[in-house]
Design an enzyme around this catalytic site. Structure first.
Site, PDB file in Angstrom:
ATOM      1  N   ASP A  53      19.738  26.723  35.681  1.00 39.12           N
ATOM      2  CA  ASP A  53      20.215  25.420  35.223  1.00 39.12           C
ATOM      3  C   ASP A  53      19.573  24.284  36.019  1.00 39.12           C
ATOM      4  OD1 ASP A  53      21.937  26.483  33.295  1.00 39.12           O
ATOM      5  OD2 ASP A  53      23.565  26.708  34.737  1.00 39.12           O
ATOM      6  N   TYR A 111      21.076  36.700  43.824  1.00 42.04           N
ATOM      7  CA  TYR A 111      21.240  35.253  43.982  1.00 42.04           C
ATOM      8  C   TYR A 111      21.785  34.952  45.372  1.00 42.04           C
ATOM      9  CZ  TYR A 111      20.734  34.313  38.955  1.00 42.04           C
ATOM     10  OH  TYR A 111      20.258  34.190  37.678  1.00 42.04           O
TER      11      TYR A 111
END
Length: 249
Positions: A53, A111
């Site tokens: 994003d 992540y």
């Protein structure tokens, strides 16, 4: 046509995300513009393994694309790296099988999420770590985070309105480290896939648990009841990094 796989890293601050979109600067579009120049003006489509994003960073994003003919991979990497904007780095390029697809080939992702808990906060890191201004009991976070490990339905941790039907994912690593020198929390999550905003929602929930505004057993309840309303707020994207993608042989 020859298919190439590349590992790229990027500073997500000035991007509206990875995926191409109208009237916005994206990672995909920047790389495609360079590839068009390297491909005699012919269009090239870049595919990404993860659709990060706006504001989200990457150390190890994986892409693939097709070019006519066979190229020296190091010369191709150098050309891509030096002709693409400075906030994108092309780490490696290799030739792969024609049926390889970076998104659909079986892989695991890792992540990281950085949280600045310094007093005062570090203004130099405002685009690269999410500042949390409230008190935290780190032992509560360390206890709660272990409940995320395993195979679960993560409906309660995804954004509402997502079109993905199967929300079962397996998390193999969920950990938190305190970097005392920088006064940062470093969250690490590894798994076979993550839903839209899942990592940011998990971090937002863990911070709320650490602040004492949610019970330490809240994650078990969210997983059991599959209710997004039981989870914490979505943490800001500036602290999130796509660290690594590993493909099965």
């Amino acid at each position: 046509m020859t298919r190439y796989k590349a590992i790229i890293s990027y500073d997500g601050h000035d991007f509206s995300g990875f995926q191409r979109q109208p009237h916005a600067r994206t990672v995909q579009e920047e790389i495609e513009k360079t590839l068009v120049r390297l491909n005699s003006g012919q269009p090239v489509t870049v595919h990404g393994a993860g659709r990060t994003d706006a504001g989200v960073h990457a150390y190890g994003q994986v892409i693939h694309f097709d070019l006519a003919g066979s190229r020296d991979v190091e010369k191709l990497r150098f050309a891509l790296d030096t002709q693409t904007s400075e906030d994108i780095d092309v780490v490696s390029v290799e030739q792969v099988a024609d049926d390889f697809h970076c998104r659909y080939a079986k892989h695991s992702k890792t992540y990281e999420f950085l949280v600045d808990i310094g007093r005062p906060k570090n203004p130099m890191m405002r685009h690269y770590a999410t500042f949390y201004p409230y008190d935290l009991d780190l032992s509560l976070i360390e206890e709660a985070i272990q409940d995320l490990v395993g195979t679960h339905d993560f409906t309660g941790f995804t954004a509402s309105g997502t079109s993905v039907e199967d929300k079962v994912r397996t998390i193999t690593v969920a950990s938190m480290e305190y970097d005392q020198q920088r006064q940062f929390l470093i969250f690490t999550f590894s798994g076979n896939g993550f839903l839209y905003k899942q990592v940011r929602n998990m971090v937002g929930t863990l911070l709320k648990i650490g602040n004492g505004r949610m019970p330490v057993g809240q994650i078990k309840r969210i997983l059991a009841e599959k209710d997004r309303g039981l989870a914490g707020p979505t943490a800001a994207g500036n602290g999130l990094y796509l660290k690594e993608i590993i493909y099965e042989d």
